[in-house]
Motif scaffolding. Sequence first.
Motif, PDB file in Angstrom:
ATOM      1  N   GLY A  13       9.470  -7.443 -17.287  1.00 31.78           N
ATOM      2  CA  GLY A  13       9.585  -7.967 -15.935  1.00 31.78           C
ATOM      3  C   GLY A  13       8.487  -8.963 -15.643  1.00 31.78           C
ATOM      4  O   GLY A  13       7.529  -9.097 -16.401  1.00 31.78           O
ATOM      5  N   VAL A  14       8.613  -9.670 -14.546  1.00 30.66           N
ATOM      6  CA  VAL A  14       7.625 -10.660 -14.131  1.00 30.66           C
ATOM      7  C   VAL A  14       7.141 -10.299 -12.749  1.00 30.66           C
ATOM      8  O   VAL A  14       7.937 -10.002 -11.857  1.00 30.66           O
ATOM      9  N   ALA A  15       5.844 -10.297 -12.546  1.00 29.60           N
ATOM     10  CA  ALA A  15       5.281  -9.959 -11.248  1.00 29.60           C
ATOM     11  C   ALA A  15       5.870 -10.853 -10.169  1.00 29.60           C
ATOM     12  O   ALA A  15       5.864 -12.069 -10.283  1.00 29.60           O
ATOM     13  N   GLY A  16       6.398 -10.230  -9.105  1.00 31.48           N
ATOM     14  CA  GLY A  16       6.939 -11.009  -7.998  1.00 31.48           C
ATOM     15  C   GLY A  16       8.398 -11.364  -8.157  1.00 31.48           C
ATOM     16  O   GLY A  16       9.014 -11.886  -7.234  1.00 31.48           O
ATOM     17  N   ALA A  17       8.996 -11.114  -9.311  1.00 28.33           N
ATOM     18  CA  ALA A  17      10.403 -11.451  -9.519  1.00 28.33           C
ATOM     19  C   ALA A  17      11.286 -10.456  -8.774  1.00 28.33           C
ATOM     20  O   ALA A  17      10.948  -9.279  -8.625  1.00 28.33           O
ATOM     21  N   GLU A  18      12.426 -10.913  -8.293  1.00 27.18           N
ATOM     22  CA  GLU A  18      13.327 -10.048  -7.547  1.00 27.18           C
ATOM     23  C   GLU A  18      14.065  -9.077  -8.464  1.00 27.18           C
ATOM     24  O   GLU A  18      14.509  -8.025  -8.033  1.00 27.18           O
ATOM     25  N   GLU A  19      14.237  -9.438  -9.723  1.00 31.99           N
ATOM     26  CA  GLU A  19      14.921  -8.561 -10.661  1.00 31.99           C
ATOM     27  C   GLU A  19      14.298  -8.756 -12.041  1.00 31.99           C
ATOM     28  O   GLU A  19      13.635  -9.767 -12.299  1.00 31.99           O
ATOM     29  N   PRO A  20      14.466  -7.788 -12.950  1.00 33.30           N
ATOM     30  CA  PRO A  20      13.828  -7.883 -14.266  1.00 33.30           C
ATOM     31  C   PRO A  20      14.283  -9.116 -15.037  1.00 33.30           C
ATOM     32  O   PRO A  20      15.427  -9.556 -14.924  1.00 33.30           O
ATOM     33  N   ALA A  21      13.368  -9.664 -15.818  1.00 38.65           N
ATOM     34  CA  ALA A  21      13.717 -10.800 -16.666  1.00 38.65           C
ATOM     35  C   ALA A  21      14.640 -10.325 -17.780  1.00 38.65           C
ATOM     36  O   ALA A  21      14.633  -9.159 -18.171  1.00 38.65           O
ATOM     37  N   THR A  22      15.452 -11.235 -18.300  1.00 40.49           N
ATOM     38  CA  THR A  22      16.372 -10.880 -19.377  1.00 40.49           C
ATOM     39  C   THR A  22      15.775 -11.194 -20.741  1.00 40.49           C
ATOM     40  O   THR A  22      16.437 -11.037 -21.754  1.00 40.49           O
ATOM     41  N   TYR A  23      14.541 -11.658 -20.765  1.00 37.90           N
ATOM     42  CA  TYR A  23      13.833 -11.937 -22.016  1.00 37.90           C
ATOM     43  C   TYR A  23      12.341 -11.841 -21.733  1.00 37.90           C
ATOM     44  O   TYR A  23      11.905 -11.852 -20.574  1.00 37.90           O
ATOM     45  N   ALA A  24      11.543 -11.734 -22.785  1.00 38.51           N
ATOM     46  CA  ALA A  24      10.097 -11.588 -22.621  1.00 38.51           C
ATOM     47  C   ALA A  24       9.501 -12.828 -21.964  1.00 38.51           C
ATOM     48  O   ALA A  24       9.769 -13.953 -22.402  1.00 38.51           O
ATOM     49  N   PRO A  25       8.698 -12.674 -20.915  1.00 38.77           N
ATOM     50  CA  PRO A  25       8.080 -13.826 -20.257  1.00 38.77           C
ATOM     51  C   PRO A  25       7.265 -14.697 -21.205  1.00 38.77           C
ATOM     52  O   PRO A  25       7.233 -15.916 -21.060  1.00 38.77           O
ATOM     53  N   SER A  26       6.608 -14.077 -22.174  1.00 40.59           N
ATOM     54  CA  SER A  26       5.817 -14.863 -23.124  1.00 40.59           C
ATOM     55  C   SER A  26       6.710 -15.735 -23.997  1.00 40.59           C
ATOM     56  O   SER A  26       6.294 -16.791 -24.485  1.00 40.59           O
ATOM     57  N   ALA A  27       7.972 -15.315 -24.205  1.00 38.08           N
ATOM     58  CA  ALA A  27       8.930 -16.152 -24.944  1.00 38.08           C
ATOM     59  C   ALA A  27       9.271 -17.392 -24.132  1.00 38.08           C
ATOM     60  O   ALA A  27       9.423 -18.489 -24.676  1.00 38.08           O
ATOM     61  N   ASP A  28       9.364 -17.227 -22.821  1.00 39.00           N
ATOM     62  CA  ASP A  28       9.628 -18.380 -21.957  1.00 39.00           C
ATOM     63  C   ASP A  28       8.478 -19.378 -22.048  1.00 39.00           C
ATOM     64  O   ASP A  28       8.695 -20.589 -22.144  1.00 39.00           O
ATOM     65  N   PHE A  29       7.245 -18.858 -22.028  1.00 38.17           N
ATOM     66  CA  PHE A  29       6.098 -19.763 -22.150  1.00 38.17           C
ATOM     67  C   PHE A  29       6.141 -20.527 -23.463  1.00 38.17           C
ATOM     68  O   PHE A  29       5.935 -21.739 -23.495  1.00 38.17           O
ATOM     69  N   PHE A  30       6.412 -19.819 -24.544  1.00 36.93           N
ATOM     70  CA  PHE A  30       6.446 -20.472 -25.855  1.00 36.93           C
ATOM     71  C   PHE A  30       7.506 -21.558 -25.894  1.00 36.93           C
ATOM     72  O   PHE A  30       7.278 -22.655 -26.422  1.00 36.93           O
ATOM     73  N   PHE A  31       8.671 -21.275 -25.318  1.00 37.43           N
ATOM     74  CA  PHE A  31       9.742 -22.270 -25.309  1.00 37.43           C
ATOM     75  C   PHE A  31       9.355 -23.473 -24.454  1.00 37.43           C
ATOM     76  O   PHE A  31       9.621 -24.618 -24.817  1.00 37.43           O
ATOM     77  N   GLN A  32       8.724 -23.225 -23.324  1.00 39.22           N
ATOM     78  CA  GLN A  32       8.340 -24.322 -22.439  1.00 39.22           C
ATOM     79  C   GLN A  32       7.208 -25.168 -23.016  1.00 39.22           C
ATOM     80  O   GLN A  32       7.193 -26.395 -22.862  1.00 39.22           O
ATOM     81  N   VAL A  33       6.279 -24.539 -23.702  1.00 40.48           N
ATOM     82  CA  VAL A  33       5.098 -25.271 -24.170  1.00 40.48           C
ATOM     83  C   VAL A  33       5.455 -26.286 -25.254  1.00 40.48           C
ATOM     84  O   VAL A  33       4.836 -27.348 -25.349  1.00 40.48           O
TER      85      VAL A  33
END
Length: 413
Positions: A86-106
């Motif tokens: 999950g991500v702090a402040g998110a309304e519902e759980p993430a469907t993937y690891a937040p750190s994976a999102d960072f890696f993809f964005q970077v």
Amino acid sequence: MENQIFELSYALDTFYFLVCGALVMWMAAGFAMLEAGLVRSKNTTEILTKNVALFAIACTMYMIVGYSIMYPSLGASLLAGITGDGVAGAEEPATYAPSADFFFQVVFVATAMSIVSGAVAERMKLWSFLIFAIVMTGVIYPMEGNWTWGGDPVFGMYTLGDLGFSDFAGSGIVHMAGAAAALAGVLLLGARKGKYRADGSVVAIPGANLPLATLGTFILWMGWFGFNGGSVLATASVENANAVAVVFMNTNAAACGGLVAALLTARLLFGKADLTMALNGALAGLVAITAEPSTPTPLLATLFGAVGGILVVFSIITLDKLKIDDPVGAISVHGVVGLLGLLLVPMTNDGSSFSGQLIGAATIFVWVFVTSLIAFFAIKTVMGIRVTEEEEYEGVDLSECGLEAYPEFVSAK
């Protein structure tokens, strides 16, 4: 049972995200090879140094400050070390690891900066370029990313998406932004010595290694499947899996259309099959489809790519006439065709509008171009941005890096 299904979906989507991110990271190698092949051999080492260094700088700056600007709540979670489901402040759980999102964005950030590298090749100081990379990846790119993909505006209540702007994987947000920064740098740097004669004629400066440039193009082509395919953001359902397959298919179709169209255009204009135009045509097709690869039919995607391939040839010729020296054609491929990609979106995506696309494109270009111009000018004032005429003649490999890429190449005395 429901929890087990969620966990499996979470694992599959996270794995898919990471694999696509790795493919996009591999595009850094493609840019390095393409640029190294299209410059003269005496500048190869510096090009390679810029590409590996900018990737490291982009990843570090985006982690420290850029991600928090672009995605405020996600950035806070990343810096706090939250890597769970999950991500702090998110309304519902993430469907993937937040750190994976960072890696993809970077790795997207690094792609935008790589575009600048090729355009300023053969005459810009290495350390001046790397200082600009800090500003570009830490502030300039993340800010326009916040207005478009962020969904949590740093300033104001709205994002460009609220105005009808849509950019699926970054024709404008990544590619046109990189080209806008490149244009600012090129205008302040000026052309390479000997590129333009006093009578207005253009002197061709061929690259040293076309096999390397071709390899770089194929690497970029392959990496683009991660670039566009990963932007679906998931694959662990029938709907998402089908969407990913369509994006892969259309991405490849557009690249093919762009290459064939550019090759034919060059044949008609120059009477020869110009390899460099063909390579840029493939990349132009990829850039053109990046703004919306999920809604066109395969044939339409091919036609969109073909329009990009034709446009890039005329754009490269036009920039040369305007004495805007871009050794690898980056401004044309990523900037001019990036704008085309944005304008093609409303033809197949009802959720966007031409007015929204124009507003978004203008916002991205003006922000990135003006801030980059200020940053380049500040660096120029403090430490200079261009090597000396003697260093340019000898090659920046020796003056900037102290070694040559091809030391066995010696000229006859």
